[in-house]
Design a protein around this motif. Structure first.
Motif, PDB file in Angstrom:
ATOM      1  N   ALA A 116       0.835  -1.212   0.000  1.00 28.96           N
ATOM      2  CA  ALA A 116       0.000   0.000   0.000  1.00 28.96           C
ATOM      3  C   ALA A 116       0.867   1.258   0.000  1.00 28.96           C
ATOM      4  O   ALA A 116       0.569   2.217  -0.708  1.00 28.96           O
ATOM      5  N   VAL A 117       1.958   1.241   0.766  1.00 28.63           N
ATOM      6  CA  VAL A 117       2.860   2.402   0.785  1.00 28.63           C
ATOM      7  C   VAL A 117       3.386   2.666  -0.624  1.00 28.63           C
ATOM      8  O   VAL A 117       3.343   3.796  -1.117  1.00 28.63           O
ATOM      9  N   ARG A 118       3.843   1.619  -1.289  1.00 28.53           N
ATOM     10  CA  ARG A 118       4.419   1.776  -2.642  1.00 28.53           C
ATOM     11  C   ARG A 118       3.366   2.238  -3.652  1.00 28.53           C
ATOM     12  O   ARG A 118       3.602   3.150  -4.447  1.00 28.53           O
ATOM     13  N   LEU A 165      12.309   9.214   7.467  1.00 26.62           N
ATOM     14  CA  LEU A 165      11.624   9.558   6.227  1.00 26.62           C
ATOM     15  C   LEU A 165      12.585   9.665   5.042  1.00 26.62           C
ATOM     16  O   LEU A 165      12.214   9.359   3.914  1.00 26.62           O
ATOM     17  N   SER A 166      13.832  10.048   5.292  1.00 26.70           N
ATOM     18  CA  SER A 166      14.780  10.135   4.177  1.00 26.70           C
ATOM     19  C   SER A 166      15.177   8.736   3.690  1.00 26.70           C
ATOM     20  O   SER A 166      15.565   8.565   2.543  1.00 26.70           O
ATOM     21  N   LYS A 167      15.028   7.738   4.573  1.00 22.77           N
ATOM     22  CA  LYS A 167      15.348   6.346   4.189  1.00 22.77           C
ATOM     23  C   LYS A 167      14.250   5.717   3.345  1.00 22.77           C
ATOM     24  O   LYS A 167      14.482   4.755   2.648  1.00 22.77           O
ATOM     25  N   ASP A 168      13.029   6.225   3.472  1.00 20.70           N
ATOM     26  CA  ASP A 168      11.885   5.599   2.804  1.00 20.70           C
ATOM     27  C   ASP A 168      11.085   6.664   2.051  1.00 20.70           C
ATOM     28  O   ASP A 168      10.143   7.240   2.584  1.00 20.70           O
ATOM     29  N   HIS A 169      11.499   6.925   0.811  1.00 21.38           N
ATOM     30  CA  HIS A 169      10.865   7.987   0.020  1.00 21.38           C
ATOM     31  C   HIS A 169       9.372   7.747  -0.181  1.00 21.38           C
ATOM     32  O   HIS A 169       8.582   8.683  -0.138  1.00 21.38           O
ATOM     33  N   ASP A 170       8.987   6.490  -0.404  1.00 20.04           N
ATOM     34  CA  ASP A 170       7.561   6.186  -0.608  1.00 20.04           C
ATOM     35  C   ASP A 170       6.743   6.552   0.628  1.00 20.04           C
ATOM     36  O   ASP A 170       5.684   7.167   0.529  1.00 20.04           O
ATOM     37  N   THR A 222       3.050  10.001   3.811  1.00 21.40           N
ATOM     38  CA  THR A 222       2.766  10.742   5.053  1.00 21.40           C
ATOM     39  C   THR A 222       2.685  12.241   4.821  1.00 21.40           C
ATOM     40  O   THR A 222       1.871  12.921   5.442  1.00 21.40           O
ATOM     41  N   GLN A 223       3.503  12.775   3.937  1.00 19.15           N
ATOM     42  CA  GLN A 223       3.548  14.224   3.766  1.00 19.15           C
ATOM     43  C   GLN A 223       2.509  14.755   2.780  1.00 19.15           C
ATOM     44  O   GLN A 223       2.078  15.886   2.915  1.00 19.15           O
TER      45      GLN A 223
END
Length: 196
Positions: free
Chosen positions: A15-17, A94-99, A104-105
């Motif tokens: 879902a995140v991707r 958040l910088s480790k996981d761009h998706d 979130t943003q």
């Protein structure tokens, strides 16, 4: 809810991707199912609908995030160091996981009123961590004792949140972590007790 099942976590990660790539409104349950390599019907064993997936995903990710922040900040003795750790972890995660950063943003902000209420409830423990750091800083005579904790908490969270949002809007093209020392310095500048 059967949260110990691998498919549950597969669906959340998928879902995140999918939401990061297609946006929340463009992410049908069938797309999430395909990405998770499960049948469409399997999703409904774990989630009521797409909104439920989004909220559950945020609860899961935010829950893990808060646990890590509490664990790491508790290793620091002084409140100003704890604030630095909080900033490092907020930007670092958040910088480790761009998706996840995109979801979130950007995507969570476009949701309906009921979803936003749910999101605010999920955020409460994180805001409590900030409150605790501020109270500790006052007790340790590091932060001014005349600060209004709720206002300063909003200032800290709002600053971190806006910096990450700006980074996402600029397609994550620069190193978010390079911003940490200056952000820490600027935030401290507003709340540190002035040494006489």
């Amino acid at each position: 809810m059967r949260t110990n099942k691998p498919k549950y976590h597969q669906i959340i990660e998928a879902a995140v991707r999918v939401i990061a790539k297609n946006g929340f409104h463009g992410s049908q349950v069938s797309k999430i199912a395909k990405e998770a390599r499960v049948a469409d019907g399997t999703i409904y064993l774990y989630f009521k609908n797409k909104e439920d997936i989004l909220i559950t995903m945020f609860k899961e990710k935010m829950g893990q995030f808060i646990e890590k922040i509490v664990e790491q900040t508790s290793k620091r003795e002084y409140a100003d160091e704890k604030l630095l750790t909080l900033i490092e972890m907020h930007f670092g995660q958040l910088s480790k996981d761009h998706d996840l950063a995109i979801v979130t943003q950007l995507e969570l902000r476009q949701s309906n009123y009921d979803l936003r209420l749910e999101i605010n409830n999920v955020l409460k423990p994180y805001l409590s961590v900030i409150d605790d750091i501020l109270k500790e800083g006052i007790e340790q005579d590091i932060f001014r004792d005349d600060i209004k904790i709720t206002l300063v908490r909003q200032m800290i969270f709002g600053t971190l949140d806006e910096i990450v949002t700006n980074w996402v809007m600029k397609e994550c093209k620069y190193d978010l972590l390079e911003e940490i020392p200056l952000v820490h310095q600027l935030l401290l500048g507003g709340i540190e007790k002035i040494k006489k």
